[in-house]
Design an enzyme around this catalytic site. Structure first.
Site, mmCIF file in Angstrom:
data_model
loop_
_atom_site.group_PDB
_atom_site.id
_atom_site.type_symbol
_atom_site.label_atom_id
_atom_site.label_comp_id
_atom_site.label_asym_id
_atom_site.label_seq_id
_atom_site.Cartn_x
_atom_site.Cartn_y
_atom_site.Cartn_z
ATOM 1 N N LYS A 221 -1.214 -6.225 14.328
ATOM 2 C CA LYS A 221 0.145 -6.790 14.264
ATOM 3 C C LYS A 221 0.993 -6.371 15.473
ATOM 4 C CE LYS A 221 0.588 -7.918 9.403
ATOM 5 N NZ LYS A 221 1.173 -7.612 8.090
ATOM 6 N N ARG A 255 -6.136 -4.148 4.513
ATOM 7 C CA ARG A 255 -6.364 -5.578 4.783
ATOM 8 C C ARG A 255 -6.494 -5.718 6.298
ATOM 9 N NH1 ARG A 255 -3.348 -10.088 6.167
ATOM 10 N NH2 ARG A 255 -4.054 -12.064 5.248
#
Length: 273
Positions: A221, A255
């Site tokens: 991210k 995740r």
């Protein structure tokens, strides 16, 4: 700490890995990556071989300013992938990343095992009722606004306190309807600045007070690649560092895009306890 997936009790006392499979053309890291069925199945095979306990399939990109996709289009993208995956890997536990109750219902009826909702039921008033009827594990994430507007909502009185209050309210609503298996995801990158993402990670252990499994999704991210001044493709090392911190602070599910490296994080951090 266990969750019931299709009659199978999954023990989360040892952290597990959820492999990400985006079937959207515009996801920030792997959008449009799979050109055909064999490439898609090959990616799932690698994730399962590397140790993924769940495969999280998403057909609606939730990156900031993502293009809106109709419910019809989302179903058209995701249902064939669920069927294809289960035909090849009948025992795989598929998580479906959707905030729409109709998509959740069709996905579970097609063989998916759990639902991962970025809005915790706030973008579709029928979602919690649907999950209660389906009796499947439910991942509820913290977000404000929608993927298109969330970056306008990064002002908090007290970041962690506000998020914990949000979860207590959403968990109460879910429990009132009879939802049993709930997993919480604090939503790194969703309606949060880079600085807030690091504050959240630093205080992640406070979420243990909810006494529920905790999912951390930091994989590749912007909090990593913008901080390191590189790109999502170059953010694996940074992802590994932050996954390790998340595990030490109580994350029970990672995740990730890179399953092998996440499994190595779990194996090594388990020896520290």
């Amino acid at each position: 700490m266990t969750i019931n997936c299709k009659g199978q009790l999954i023990d989360l006392s040892t952290p597990q890995v959820m492999g990400i499979l985006n079937v959207t053309p515009d996801s920030f890291y792997d959008g449009g990556k799979y050109k055909n069925e064999s490439e898609l199945l090959s990616q799932i095979y690698v994730m399962l071989k590397d140790g993924a306990r769940f495969i999280d399939i998403g057909a609606y990109s939730s990156r900031p300013n993502a293009e809106h996709v109709s419910e019809t289009e989302e179903l058209k993208r995701i249902l064939p992938i669920i069927e294809l995956t289960l035909k090849e890997f009948p025992d795989v536990l598929i998580s479906v990343d959707t905030f729409r109750s109709a998509v959740a219902k069709h996905a579970i009826n097609s063989g998916a095992a759990l639902i991962n909702d970025i809005s915790a039921g706030l973008l579709d008033q029928d979602m919690l009722k649907t999950i209660a009827q389906l009796q499947v594990p439910y991942i509820m994430m913290h977000m404000r606004g929608t993927p298109q507007t969330m970056q306008q909502y990064t002002s908090y009185d007290d970041l962690v306190k506000n998020i914990l209050f949000y979860f207590s309210e959403r968990i109460t609503a879910a429990r009132a309807l009879g939802i049993i298996d709930i997993i919480v995801d604090p939503g790194f990158g969703f309606a949060k600045t880079t600085e807030q993402n690091f504050e959240l990670l630093n205080k992640l252990d406070l979420f243990k007070m909810l006494e529920l499994p905790l999912l951390a999704g930091v994989s590749r991210k912007s909090m990593i690649y913008k901080t390191l001044n590189n790109t999502p493709k170059e953010a694996l090392n940074g992802t590994t560092v932050l996954n390790t911190v998340a595990l030490q602070k109580g994350a029970t599910i990672l995740r990730v895009h890179d399953v092998k490296e996440a499994m190595e994080c779990i194996k090594l951090t388990n020896l520290l306890h």
